[in-house]
Design a protein around this motif. Structure first.
Motif, PDB file in Angstrom:
ATOM      1  N   THR A 249     -19.526  83.668  29.531  1.00 51.04           N
ATOM      2  CA  THR A 249     -18.012  83.386  28.938  1.00 51.04           C
ATOM      3  C   THR A 249     -17.313  83.060  30.190  1.00 51.04           C
ATOM      4  N   VAL A 250     -16.847  81.887  30.274  1.00 53.15           N
ATOM      5  CA  VAL A 250     -15.917  81.516  31.231  1.00 53.15           C
ATOM      6  C   VAL A 250     -14.636  80.536  30.788  1.00 53.15           C
ATOM      7  N   PRO A 251     -13.474  81.082  31.395  1.00 55.09           N
ATOM      8  CA  PRO A 251     -12.370  80.292  31.273  1.00 55.09           C
ATOM      9  C   PRO A 251     -12.362  78.672  31.149  1.00 55.09           C
ATOM     10  N   LEU A 252     -11.719  78.170  29.910  1.00 58.31           N
ATOM     11  CA  LEU A 252     -11.888  76.717  29.823  1.00 58.31           C
ATOM     12  C   LEU A 252     -11.385  75.959  30.816  1.00 58.31           C
ATOM     13  N   ALA A 253     -10.355  76.552  31.512  1.00 59.66           N
ATOM     14  CA  ALA A 253      -9.570  75.857  32.560  1.00 59.66           C
ATOM     15  C   ALA A 253     -10.501  75.982  33.794  1.00 59.66           C
ATOM     16  N   GLU A 254     -11.398  76.571  33.931  1.00 62.44           N
ATOM     17  CA  GLU A 254     -12.627  76.556  34.947  1.00 62.44           C
ATOM     18  C   GLU A 254     -13.522  75.643  34.783  1.00 62.44           C
ATOM     19  N   LEU A 255     -13.921  75.279  33.810  1.00 67.95           N
ATOM     20  CA  LEU A 255     -14.916  74.436  33.528  1.00 67.95           C
ATOM     21  C   LEU A 255     -14.827  72.770  33.689  1.00 67.95           C
ATOM     22  N   PHE A 256     -13.627  72.353  34.053  1.00 69.68           N
ATOM     23  CA  PHE A 256     -13.227  71.019  34.594  1.00 69.68           C
ATOM     24  C   PHE A 256     -14.199  70.658  35.482  1.00 69.68           C
ATOM     25  N   GLY A 257     -14.902  69.585  35.720  1.00 70.24           N
ATOM     26  CA  GLY A 257     -15.836  69.294  36.820  1.00 70.24           C
ATOM     27  C   GLY A 257     -17.186  70.040  36.884  1.00 70.24           C
ATOM     28  N   TYR A 258     -17.273  71.096  35.757  1.00 68.06           N
ATOM     29  CA  TYR A 258     -18.718  71.860  35.858  1.00 68.06           C
ATOM     30  C   TYR A 258     -19.860  70.941  35.931  1.00 68.06           C
ATOM     31  N   ALA A 259     -19.985  69.879  35.069  1.00 67.87           N
ATOM     32  CA  ALA A 259     -21.297  69.166  35.101  1.00 67.87           C
ATOM     33  C   ALA A 259     -21.565  68.544  36.292  1.00 67.87           C
ATOM     34  N   THR A 260     -20.660  68.081  37.198  1.00 69.62           N
ATOM     35  CA  THR A 260     -20.756  67.489  38.280  1.00 69.62           C
ATOM     36  C   THR A 260     -21.476  68.597  39.343  1.00 69.62           C
ATOM     37  N   ARG A 261     -20.833  69.737  39.303  1.00 64.84           N
ATOM     38  CA  ARG A 261     -21.229  70.993  40.092  1.00 64.84           C
ATOM     39  C   ARG A 261     -22.623  71.418  39.419  1.00 64.84           C
ATOM     40  N   LEU A 262     -22.996  71.344  38.457  1.00 63.30           N
ATOM     41  CA  LEU A 262     -24.219  71.912  37.968  1.00 63.30           C
ATOM     42  C   LEU A 262     -25.397  70.831  38.536  1.00 63.30           C
ATOM     43  N   ARG A 263     -25.011  69.714  38.258  1.00 63.06           N
ATOM     44  CA  ARG A 263     -26.138  68.812  38.915  1.00 63.06           C
ATOM     45  C   ARG A 263     -26.482  68.879  40.317  1.00 63.06           C
ATOM     46  N   SER A 264     -25.310  69.284  41.112  1.00 69.68           N
ATOM     47  CA  SER A 264     -25.447  69.375  42.466  1.00 69.68           C
ATOM     48  C   SER A 264     -26.304  70.379  42.829  1.00 69.68           C
ATOM     49  N   ARG A 265     -25.874  71.717  42.142  1.00 72.94           N
ATOM     50  CA  ARG A 265     -26.581  72.962  42.364  1.00 72.94           C
ATOM     51  C   ARG A 265     -28.056  73.137  42.191  1.00 72.94           C
ATOM     52  N   THR A 266     -28.369  71.968  41.000  1.00 71.23           N
ATOM     53  CA  THR A 266     -29.793  71.930  40.583  1.00 71.23           C
ATOM     54  C   THR A 266     -30.595  70.717  40.533  1.00 71.23           C
TER      55      THR A 266
END
Length: 292
Positions: A249-266
């Protein structure tokens, strides 16, 4: 509705009901003035209620010609931009999605016209925002409100005593009042609740979402660390043939840009889905107001 719109009030008093045409016109007027908010049910996660939402946008929200010109800074001065399709193109990028075929950019066009195949330069990305809410942190008891209105005829009178307290879930509410008498008590109840909430201590809430991420085994540590940095709370993980499915469970305000970060991490191998789950107290939220 009738309390806020004179034409609707006149028809309601005469007919004890509102026609569809009067209701639609009143909703549009109240939405344009900011006195009313139209609420629709739906689910973006399952694409439910999309067509009624688009119909409501057309029916109730102001068109670009109904609102004042947009004002913004330009070169040290303030510039006004009217909604004119032949004026120079001006738009705001408010959302960017990464897809299998490239980046998908969402624009709000303020003036000018854009067509398929057009190239636009210097399109800036606006700062993302989320919708916060407030809830009762400490309630009030025995708040008294008397509704008295005499403008000819029989007049209106209602006596309301309210206790307001925070609850985990809202109880079902019934309304047995009908006709003019029921209308008076509903009006009194709304005004009394408004005054009671002003007297309560309130706390700020932020929207939160359930994130389900599927990542390779060798990237789990980095993904978990990134979720922790985004104030995420991991609720479970499941191993599946070389991958791990993480639920948090993550605050919605913290999910902006998460797609880019997840691709970078994986290294481009991670995927995720999100589902809105409700609201939670915002960090550092302190109850405001002093309950009486």
């Amino acid at each position: 509705m009738a309390e806020l719109h004179p034409i609707a009030l006149e028809e309601f008093c005469a007919e004890s009901a509102l026609s569809a045409q009067t209701l639609a016109a009143a909703l549009r007027d109240l939405t344009r003035t900011g006195e009313g908010v139209v609420v629709l049910c739906g689910s973006a996660y399952r694409n439910r209620g999309i067509e009624p939402l688009l119909d409501a946008v057309v029916a109730y929200l102001p068109s670009p010609l109904d609102v004042p010109a947009v004002r913004g800074p330009q070169g040290g001065a303030v510039r006004e931009q009217i909604a004119d399709p032949v004026a120079p193109f001006a738009a705001l990028v408010f959302k960017v999605n990464s897809t299998a075929t490239g980046r998908l950019t969402y624009l709000r066009v303020y003036s000018g016209t854009i067509r398929k195949g057009d190239a636009v330069l210097d399109a800036g990305v606006g700062r993302p925002q989320v919708a916060y809410r407030e809830t009762v942190a400490s309630g009030v008891s025995g708040l008294l409100y008397r509704h008295v209105k005499q403008d000819g005829g029989t007049g209106q009178f209602a006596h309301v005593v309210l206790d307001v307290e925070p609850l985990e879930t809202a109880p079902d509410a019934g309304d047995n009042g009908g006709g003019a008498v029921g209308f008076v008590f509903r009006t009194a109840g709304r005004i009394a609740l408004r005054e009671a909430l002003r007297a309560c201590a309130m706390v700020l809430l932020e929207p939160v979402a359930e994130v389900t991420a599927t990542v390779p085994d060798d990237a789990v540590g980095g993904v978990l660390g990134d979720m922790a940095a985004r104030r995420g709370r991991v609720s479970g993980s499941t191993a599946r043939a070389g991958t791990v499915v993480i639920t948090a469970t993550v605050p919605l305000a913290e999910l902006f840009g998460y797609a880019t970060r997840l691709r970078s991490r994986t290294q481009g191998r991670g995927t995720f889905t999100t589902r809105a789950t409700g609201y939670a107290p915002a960090p550092g939220a302190v109850p405001t107001g002093t309950p009486r």
